[in-house]
Scaffold this motif. Structure first.
Motif, PDB file in Angstrom:
ATOM      1  N   HIS A 488      38.106  35.177  44.378  1.00  0.00           N
ATOM      2  CA  HIS A 488      37.733  33.919  45.040  1.00  0.00           C
ATOM      3  C   HIS A 488      38.719  32.807  44.684  1.00  0.00           C
ATOM      4  O   HIS A 488      39.611  32.961  43.844  1.00  0.00           O
ATOM      5  CB  HIS A 488      36.297  33.523  44.671  1.00  0.00           C
ATOM      6  N   GLY A 489      38.519  31.641  45.295  1.00  0.00           N
ATOM      7  CA  GLY A 489      39.450  30.529  45.138  1.00  0.00           C
ATOM      8  C   GLY A 489      39.045  29.516  44.080  1.00  0.00           C
ATOM      9  O   GLY A 489      38.008  29.632  43.422  1.00  0.00           O
ATOM     10  N   PRO A 495      30.571  34.397  45.799  1.00  0.00           N
ATOM     11  CA  PRO A 495      30.035  34.458  47.171  1.00  0.00           C
ATOM     12  C   PRO A 495      30.996  33.945  48.239  1.00  0.00           C
ATOM     13  O   PRO A 495      30.798  34.213  49.432  1.00  0.00           O
ATOM     14  CB  PRO A 495      28.777  33.572  47.092  1.00  0.00           C
ATOM     15  N   GLU A 496      32.028  33.213  47.842  1.00  0.00           N
ATOM     16  CA  GLU A 496      32.991  32.704  48.810  1.00  0.00           C
ATOM     17  C   GLU A 496      33.636  33.844  49.600  1.00  0.00           C
ATOM     18  O   GLU A 496      34.010  33.670  50.770  1.00  0.00           O
ATOM     19  CB  GLU A 496      34.072  31.894  48.082  1.00  0.00           C
ATOM     20  N   ARG A 515      34.548  36.788  38.469  1.00  0.00           N
ATOM     21  CA  ARG A 515      34.396  35.332  38.399  1.00  0.00           C
ATOM     22  C   ARG A 515      35.540  34.793  37.559  1.00  0.00           C
ATOM     23  O   ARG A 515      35.765  35.237  36.426  1.00  0.00           O
ATOM     24  CB  ARG A 515      33.065  34.959  37.744  1.00  0.00           C
ATOM     25  N   LEU A 516      36.291  33.861  38.092  1.00  0.00           N
ATOM     26  CA  LEU A 516      37.349  33.220  37.320  1.00  0.00           C
ATOM     27  C   LEU A 516      36.712  32.297  36.281  1.00  0.00           C
ATOM     28  O   LEU A 516      35.782  31.548  36.598  1.00  0.00           O
ATOM     29  CB  LEU A 516      38.277  32.422  38.235  1.00  0.00           C
ATOM     30  N   GLY A 555      43.433  41.638  46.461  1.00  0.00           N
ATOM     31  CA  GLY A 555      43.491  40.570  47.449  1.00  0.00           C
ATOM     32  C   GLY A 555      42.738  39.353  46.987  1.00  0.00           C
ATOM     33  O   GLY A 555      41.905  39.422  46.074  1.00  0.00           O
ATOM     34  N   GLY A 556      43.029  38.214  47.617  1.00  0.00           N
ATOM     35  CA  GLY A 556      42.336  37.005  47.234  1.00  0.00           C
ATOM     36  C   GLY A 556      42.485  35.914  48.257  1.00  0.00           C
ATOM     37  O   GLY A 556      43.311  35.997  49.181  1.00  0.00           O
TER      38      GLY A 556
END
Length: 719
Positions: A488-489, A495-496, A515-516, A555-556
């Motif tokens: 995610h970003g 959930p993004e 999770r970052l 991927g991201g």
């Protein structure tokens, strides 16, 4: 002995140590007591006789430190040198008298090697017993350390008793041992201090010292050449030396046997070399003490990566070995249950071991396997290792084994650590599928535990989302052979990217969405994190999904896309990478439109590294407020910029197939910048796709199905 020569030579040794690249770490100095001390030390190199006296001298309030040295060294100029620095030949006829006298009077502490000589193969354990290996075979460790300590304590206690009951004999003993005042002797205690020195890494190569020896010395023996190669490499190339002092062993309590007490109190003259009626009991006590200090010495071995690799390689049942499988086993061995089994761990094993499963950036596996390949312990073909049957057999010449087969030496050193050996054998004999499952469980438990702890620590009633928003998740697809790590970003949470994850899962692909660190909790948490924390989160996620799927695409989205690109230039075995709307640098126009000029100036100062002070935040209006933070930490923006700076030189080194997707009207990350990223990617197998959405997150919302299909098609093509 010449005390001035001893001290000045100590300064020379200190200077030599300063010139070397050896990194010495002292552990357990608090265990060194006052009194008459014998340091019982394991003997692997001549460095013990150079390095250890200097440190013991400093740690014992500058008490001179003398040592026993093998008689074969006392030749020519070396003889004069050794005698001047307090070394005594093992064949000196006055050896025992000198040692007991100096211990009683406190004139010196002693370093003695109970193995008797250097144990180059580190083979000291045989069928559950301490048996020292040498070029002449195997033998029990010497009891000399214990015998000398017992003789010292015997004389001390006898002096104390006879001063009251037989003063004439007490006076004779005082003259014999050159004791001025009995009080200075009686209140001391004789102790044996076990000491272990562990060296890491163990490598033997040609070096400047071995080349000089060949150039300037005639007829350099094979033994001397081996010692110069091994120990010269340690000194010049750098080696970690862990010196560990164990709990002292007082010998006074071993003097309580009635037969020994009778001899202590005997009111007649007993010569120093006379045989005692209690000789049998003294010998038995010496044997018991010897077992105690030998066990203590080798239980203090500082276990390192080489030990784990070598021992597991030795114990593994099959000759054909997958390098990734071996790394997973070492990863599992390095978990805390090994540390809790009573062994001491090298500093390198106290850190996160995930790099063993990803890019091996500290070179622990690479360094070990290169020496194993060089020495023929294993061979490699088509990415698989083959263990040679004779790799761990005792066929190597004793004085050449450190050169010919250091891997066997590494494995031998941990043999006395019986509990560790039991755990390593269990790991070595566990089937590969179970190793993968256990690794996956540990990584998943760690990710969930890390989130729970961060959520609890940084929870905010007004800003934290429900727990299910920040929790990382794993989806096991029907086809376990293929998987995707999906990232995610910035300021968002797993959930993004859930819509894309569910789409790929319906195609049978397994996914892990990490999770970052700093995300899914509160902005205060994010303000204290760095881009290196995010990289670590991604690495752990990659290690996890690779335990489930041998074929993985990374991927991201947005900053997650940049993290995906950063990862694949380092890790081994990634099959491809896709980057959705990756930023290249701060999008100045967007930020300027939403910030007042003074805030923009302060932001740039912090981003460029000139600002300092308290944490600052700016208001954020996210596309998905139920997922993303409503406040953006300025320090976080700086970390995004640092990530982009680190990514740019890495892009040309990306060699796997790549897909870059962007939106023409993205208000956050410029499509021109993503196009530049695409152009800088090194692989020829790459594709750039541009959509016409007026939003940043093109993975959800109207039209996102087309984005999912292109990514799905890219992944399926690679698999």
């Amino acid at each position: 002995m010449n005390r001035f020569a001893y001290l000045t030579t100590g300064l020379a040794i200190k200077a030599l140590s300063g010139m070397s690249k050896a990194r010495v770490r002292i552990h357990g100095a608090e265990n060194i007591p006052k009194g008459s001390l014998i340091f019982a030390v394991n003997h692997f190199t001549r460095m013990e006789t150079l390095i250890l006296p200097m440190y013991v001298y400093e740690l014992t309030d500058r008490t001179p430190v003398w040592s026993l040295a093998d008689y074969s060294l006392f030749q020519g100029t070396m003889k004069n040198y050794l005698e001047r620095v307090g070394a005594v030949s093992t064949r000196d006829p006055d050896r025992d008298m000198l040692i007991v006298k100096s211990l009683l009077t406190g004139r010196a502490a002693w370093i003695i090697f109970p193995e008797g000589r250097m144990v180059k193969n580190k083979k000291v354990f045989h069928k559950g017993r301490f048996m020292v290996s040498s070029e002449k075979g195997i033998h029990r460790p010497h009891t000399g350390v214990a015998t000398l300590a017992l003789r010292t304590e015997f004389c001390r206690q006898r002096l104390a008793v006879l001063s009251r009951t037989f003063p004439q004999e007490a006076e004779r003993l005082k003259k014999l041992f050159q004791i001025d005042k009995l009080e200075t002797v009686a209140d001391k205690n004789t102790c044996i201090v076990p000491v272990n020195l562990t060296y890491y890494p163990l490598r033997a190569r040609e070096n400047i010292l071995s080349k000089m020896a060949e150039m300037y010395m005639n007829n350099v023996s094979g033994r001397m050449r081996e010692e110069i190669m091994t120990e010269g490499t340690m000194l010049l190339s750098g080696v970690d030396v862990d010196i560990r002092f164990g709990s002292p062993i007082p010998v006074r309590k071993f003097m309580e046997h009635p037969a020994i007490r009778r001899d202590i109190c005997a009111e007649h003259e007993i010569g120093f070399d006379d045989r005692l009626p209690s000789e049998k009991q003294m010998r038995r006590a010496a044997g018991e003490i010897m077992q105690r200090y030998m066990s203590a010495i080798y239980q203090m071995t500082t276990v390192n990566h080489d030990h784990l690799f070598a021992a597991l390689l030795k114990h593994m049942l099959f000759r054909r070995i997958d390098p990734d499988d071996l790394c997973r086993r070492v990863f599992l061995a390095a978990q805390k249950d090994i540390g809790e089994s009573g062994v001491y761990l090298h500093d390198g094993l106290h850190t996160d071991q995930t790099p063993l499963l990803t890019d091996d950036r500290y070179g622990k596996f690479r360094d070990f396997i290169s020496i194993a390949l060089e020495k023929g312990v294993v061979t490699q073909e088509n990415g698989m290792l083959t263990k040679q049957k004779s790799a761990f057999s005792p066929i190597f010449a004793f004085h050449q084994i450190r050169i010919e087969n250091p891997v066997a030496v590494m494995a031998n050193e941990t043999e006395p650590l019986t509990l560790l050996q039991r755990k390593l054998r269990h790991l070595a004999w566990t089937p590969s599928f179970a190793i993968r499952r256990k690794t996956q469980e540990i990584l998943m438990e760690r990710a969930l535990r890390e989130f729970e702890q961060d959520y609890e620590s940084f929870y905010s009633e007004t800003e934290s989302k429900p727990k299910e928003v920040g929790r990382p998740f794993l989806i096991r697809g029907k086809n376990r052979g293929i998987g995707v790590l999906l990232i995610h970003g910035y300021m968002s949470a797993p959930p993004e990217v859930r819509d894309l994850a569910l789409y790929l899962a319906r195609k049978g692909i397994s996914l892990f969405v990490p999770r970052l660190r700093g995300h899914g909790t509160s902005p205060e948490d994010l303000a204290g994190r760095t881009h290196k924390d995010w990289i670590a989160s991604v690495e752990a996620g990659y290690a996890l999904i690779r335990t489930l799927c041998p074929k993985v695409v990374v991927g991201g989205f947005s900053t997650g896309a940049a993290l995906a690109l950063e990862l694949v230039h380092r890790v081994k075995n990634a099959y491809g990478v896709f980057a959705v709307c990756p930023p290249r640098r701060l999008h100045d126009l967007y930020l300027k439109k939403n910030l007042a000029k003074d805030i923009w100036k302060r932001l740039l100062e912090k981003v460029r590294g000139t600002g300092a002070g308290e944490k600052e935040f700016i208001e954020n209006t996210p596309e998905h407020p139920h997922i993303s933070y409503l406040r953006n930490p300025v320090d976080g923006i700086r970390e995004v910029e640092l990530l982009m700076e680190a990514l740019e030189p890495a892009l040309p080194r990306i060699s796997v197939p790549a897909l870059v997707l962007h939106s023409r009207r993205d208000p956050v990350a410029s499509p021109e910048e993503s196009r530049r990223i695409y152009e800088m990617i090194g692989t020829a197998d790459k594709e750039y796709v541009l959509f016409n959405f007026e939003r940043h997150n093109i993975l959800s919302g109207p039209g996102s199905r087309r984005v999912h299909e292109i990514i799905g098609g890219f992944a399926e093509r690679l698999f």
